[in-house]
Design a protein around this motif. Structure first.
Motif, PDB file in Angstrom:
ATOM      1  N   ALA A   7      98.748 155.973  66.690  1.00 26.31           N
ATOM      2  CA  ALA A   7      97.644 155.491  67.523  1.00 26.31           C
ATOM      3  C   ALA A   7      97.968 154.119  68.108  1.00 26.31           C
ATOM      4  O   ALA A   7      97.671 153.848  69.282  1.00 26.31           O
ATOM      5  CB  ALA A   7      96.348 155.432  66.713  1.00 26.31           C
ATOM      6  N   ALA A   8      98.594 153.259  67.316  1.00 20.66           N
ATOM      7  CA  ALA A   8      98.972 151.927  67.799  1.00 20.66           C
ATOM      8  C   ALA A   8     100.007 152.037  68.913  1.00 20.66           C
ATOM      9  O   ALA A   8      99.912 151.327  69.923  1.00 20.66           O
ATOM     10  CB  ALA A   8      99.496 151.074  66.650  1.00 20.66           C
ATOM     11  N   VAL A   9     100.979 152.899  68.754  1.00 21.48           N
ATOM     12  CA  VAL A   9     102.008 153.086  69.789  1.00 21.48           C
ATOM     13  C   VAL A   9     101.370 153.617  71.066  1.00 21.48           C
ATOM     14  O   VAL A   9     101.694 153.158  72.167  1.00 21.48           O
ATOM     15  CB  VAL A   9     103.131 154.015  69.285  1.00 21.48           C
ATOM     16  N   ARG A  10     100.427 154.551  70.946  1.00 19.84           N
ATOM     17  CA  ARG A  10      99.737 155.072  72.135  1.00 19.84           C
ATOM     18  C   ARG A  10      98.965 153.955  72.842  1.00 19.84           C
ATOM     19  O   ARG A  10      98.964 153.876  74.069  1.00 19.84           O
ATOM     20  CB  ARG A  10      98.789 156.216  71.762  1.00 19.84           C
ATOM     21  N   GLU A  11      98.311 153.106  72.055  1.00 23.10           N
ATOM     22  CA  GLU A  11      97.569 151.980  72.640  1.00 23.10           C
ATOM     23  C   GLU A  11      98.510 151.052  73.402  1.00 23.10           C
ATOM     24  O   GLU A  11      98.229 150.644  74.524  1.00 23.10           O
ATOM     25  CB  GLU A  11      96.833 151.207  71.545  1.00 23.10           C
ATOM     26  N   LEU A  12      99.647 150.726  72.790  1.00 20.90           N
ATOM     27  CA  LEU A  12     100.611 149.839  73.441  1.00 20.90           C
ATOM     28  C   LEU A  12     101.246 150.492  74.661  1.00 20.90           C
ATOM     29  O   LEU A  12     101.580 149.809  75.629  1.00 20.90           O
ATOM     30  CB  LEU A  12     101.683 149.390  72.457  1.00 20.90           C
ATOM     31  N   ALA A  13     101.411 151.805  74.637  1.00 23.52           N
ATOM     32  CA  ALA A  13     102.061 152.516  75.743  1.00 23.52           C
ATOM     33  C   ALA A  13     101.284 152.357  77.047  1.00 23.52           C
ATOM     34  O   ALA A  13     101.878 152.353  78.123  1.00 23.52           O
ATOM     35  CB  ALA A  13     102.229 153.995  75.403  1.00 23.52           C
ATOM     36  N   SER A  14      99.978 152.212  76.939  1.00 20.12           N
ATOM     37  CA  SER A  14      99.175 152.081  78.159  1.00 20.12           C
ATOM     38  C   SER A  14      98.639 150.658  78.352  1.00 20.12           C
ATOM     39  O   SER A  14      97.774 150.428  79.195  1.00 20.12           O
ATOM     40  CB  SER A  14      98.015 153.077  78.127  1.00 20.12           C
ATOM     41  N   ALA A  15      99.171 149.717  77.603  1.00 24.02           N
ATOM     42  CA  ALA A  15      98.687 148.332  77.674  1.00 24.02           C
ATOM     43  C   ALA A  15      98.850 147.746  79.072  1.00 24.02           C
ATOM     44  O   ALA A  15      99.849 147.988  79.742  1.00 24.02           O
ATOM     45  CB  ALA A  15      99.445 147.468  76.666  1.00 24.02           C
ATOM     46  N   GLU A  34      95.307 144.287  68.350  1.00 28.89           N
ATOM     47  CA  GLU A  34      95.128 144.987  67.070  1.00 28.89           C
ATOM     48  C   GLU A  34      96.255 146.005  66.861  1.00 28.89           C
ATOM     49  O   GLU A  34      96.796 146.123  65.760  1.00 28.89           O
ATOM     50  CB  GLU A  34      93.774 145.694  67.018  1.00 28.89           C
ATOM     51  N   ALA A  35      96.606 146.730  67.919  1.00 32.51           N
ATOM     52  CA  ALA A  35      97.679 147.718  67.822  1.00 32.51           C
ATOM     53  C   ALA A  35      99.003 147.038  67.477  1.00 32.51           C
ATOM     54  O   ALA A  35      99.752 147.505  66.607  1.00 32.51           O
ATOM     55  CB  ALA A  35      97.797 148.501  69.128  1.00 32.51           C
ATOM     56  N   TYR A  36      99.284 145.946  68.159  1.00 30.54           N
ATOM     57  CA  TYR A  36     100.501 145.178  67.875  1.00 30.54           C
ATOM     58  C   TYR A  36     100.515 144.736  66.415  1.00 30.54           C
ATOM     59  O   TYR A  36     101.512 144.885  65.715  1.00 30.54           O
ATOM     60  CB  TYR A  36     100.559 143.979  68.821  1.00 30.54           C
ATOM     61  N   ARG A  37      99.408 144.216  65.935  1.00 34.93           N
ATOM     62  CA  ARG A  37      99.316 143.747  64.552  1.00 34.93           C
ATOM     63  C   ARG A  37      99.466 144.879  63.547  1.00 34.93           C
ATOM     64  O   ARG A  37     100.018 144.676  62.463  1.00 34.93           O
ATOM     65  CB  ARG A  37      98.001 143.007  64.341  1.00 34.93           C
ATOM     66  N   THR A  38      98.986 146.056  63.887  1.00 29.67           N
ATOM     67  CA  THR A  38      99.153 147.226  63.015  1.00 29.67           C
ATOM     68  C   THR A  38     100.636 147.512  62.808  1.00 29.67           C
ATOM     69  O   THR A  38     101.077 147.787  61.694  1.00 29.67           O
ATOM     70  CB  THR A  38      98.445 148.459  63.618  1.00 29.67           C
ATOM     71  N   ILE A  39     101.398 147.435  63.869  1.00 29.54           N
ATOM     72  CA  ILE A  39     102.835 147.692  63.767  1.00 29.54           C
ATOM     73  C   ILE A  39     103.541 146.547  63.052  1.00 29.54           C
ATOM     74  O   ILE A  39     104.390 146.777  62.181  1.00 29.54           O
ATOM     75  CB  ILE A  39     103.436 147.969  65.159  1.00 29.54           C
ATOM     76  N   VAL A  40     103.188 145.315  63.370  1.00 25.17           N
ATOM     77  CA  VAL A  40     103.797 144.155  62.710  1.00 25.17           C
ATOM     78  C   VAL A  40     103.615 144.236  61.198  1.00 25.17           C
ATOM     79  O   VAL A  40     104.514 143.874  60.434  1.00 25.17           O
ATOM     80  CB  VAL A  40     103.219 142.836  63.262  1.00 25.17           C
ATOM     81  N   ALA A  41     102.465 144.735  60.760  1.00 26.64           N
ATOM     82  CA  ALA A  41     102.176 144.829  59.323  1.00 26.64           C
ATOM     83  C   ALA A  41     103.157 145.751  58.598  1.00 26.64           C
ATOM     84  O   ALA A  41     103.335 145.640  57.384  1.00 26.64           O
ATOM     85  CB  ALA A  41     100.745 145.307  59.104  1.00 26.64           C
ATOM     86  N   GLU A  42     103.814 146.632  59.320  1.00 33.38           N
ATOM     87  CA  GLU A  42     104.782 147.564  58.726  1.00 33.38           C
ATOM     88  C   GLU A  42     106.201 146.986  58.673  1.00 33.38           C
ATOM     89  O   GLU A  42     107.109 147.617  58.139  1.00 33.38           O
ATOM     90  CB  GLU A  42     104.797 148.878  59.507  1.00 33.38           C
ATOM     91  N   THR A  71     109.427 142.764  71.892  1.00 36.76           N
ATOM     92  CA  THR A  71     108.976 141.708  70.985  1.00 36.76           C
ATOM     93  C   THR A  71     109.010 142.197  69.543  1.00 36.76           C
ATOM     94  O   THR A  71     109.453 141.478  68.642  1.00 36.76           O
ATOM     95  CB  THR A  71     107.554 141.247  71.362  1.00 36.76           C
ATOM     96  N   LEU A  72     108.558 143.409  69.319  1.00 37.01           N
ATOM     97  CA  LEU A  72     108.574 143.984  67.965  1.00 37.01           C
ATOM     98  C   LEU A  72     110.007 144.183  67.475  1.00 37.01           C
ATOM     99  O   LEU A  72     110.309 143.907  66.315  1.00 37.01           O
ATOM    100  CB  LEU A  72     107.793 145.299  67.936  1.00 37.01           C
ATOM    101  N   LEU A  73     110.879 144.633  68.354  1.00 39.17           N
ATOM    102  CA  LEU A  73     112.294 144.789  67.976  1.00 39.17           C
ATOM    103  C   LEU A  73     112.881 143.460  67.503  1.00 39.17           C
ATOM    104  O   LEU A  73     113.667 143.424  66.559  1.00 39.17           O
ATOM    105  CB  LEU A  73     113.109 145.278  69.168  1.00 39.17           C
ATOM    106  N   ALA A  74     112.490 142.392  68.144  1.00 35.95           N
ATOM    107  CA  ALA A  74     113.029 141.071  67.800  1.00 35.95           C
ATOM    108  C   ALA A  74     112.707 140.661  66.373  1.00 35.95           C
ATOM    109  O   ALA A  74     113.421 139.849  65.790  1.00 35.95           O
ATOM    110  CB  ALA A  74     112.516 140.023  68.769  1.00 35.95           C
ATOM    111  N   THR A  75     111.672 141.236  65.781  1.00 39.15           N
ATOM    112  CA  THR A  75     111.297 140.855  64.418  1.00 39.15           C
ATOM    113  C   THR A  75     112.268 141.387  63.367  1.00 39.15           C
ATOM    114  O   THR A  75     112.304 140.871  62.260  1.00 39.15           O
ATOM    115  CB  THR A  75     109.869 141.328  64.061  1.00 39.15           C
ATOM    116  N   PHE A  76     113.044 142.414  63.720  1.00 39.39           N
ATOM    117  CA  PHE A  76     113.976 142.953  62.730  1.00 39.39           C
ATOM    118  C   PHE A  76     115.365 143.249  63.269  1.00 39.39           C
ATOM    119  O   PHE A  76     116.295 143.482  62.488  1.00 39.39           O
ATOM    120  CB  PHE A  76     113.405 144.205  62.048  1.00 39.39           C
TER     121      PHE A  76
END
Length: 119
Positions: A7-15, A34-42, A71-76
């Motif tokens: 659901a978070a990825v779908r939200e970001l896909a249409s951001a 919120e979607a971004y934060r959901t993914i960051v939490a993982e 941005t998310l890729l940069a975290t890992f």
């Protein structure tokens, strides 16, 4: 948790907006934030499970969605993030950014180039 990630990825896909914190005077948290934060939490533990989602987002997301993915890729995986930003640096599509109360509009290319100079 897989359903929340999808659901978070779908939200970001249409951001249409990139906002990592609250926006406006009330510091309202947007659904994309919120979607971004959901993914960051993982991350970083779930990085390898998330990698295919982020690759999909880079290939299929809106301009703002692609910015979130890199941005998310940069975290890992800073190397993969640098490659993603490089490939996005010529994109002309626009999106809105928020930094607190400050709203701006930029192209994905300018945003990506800015990220490359920070990295």
């Amino acid at each position: 948790m897989a359903g929340e990630i999808a659901a978070a990825v779908r939200e970001l896909a249409s951001a249409e907006v990139v906002a990592f914190n609250g926006v406006g005077l009330a510091a309202r948290i947007l659904p994309v934030t919120e979607a971004y934060r959901t993914i960051v939490a993982e991350l970083p533990e779930g990085a390898e499970d998330l990698r295919p989602h982020l690759a999909w987002l880079l290939a299929n997301g809106s301009p703002a969605g692609k910015a979130y993915a890199a941005t998310l890729l940069a975290t890992f995986d800073p190397e993969a993030a640098r490659a993603a930003w490089g490939s996005l640096s010529h994109e002309t599509a626009e999106f809105t950014t928020f930094h607190g109360c400050i709203m701006d509009r930029t192209t994905l290319g300018k945003y990506a180039t800015g990220q490359l100079t920070v990295a």
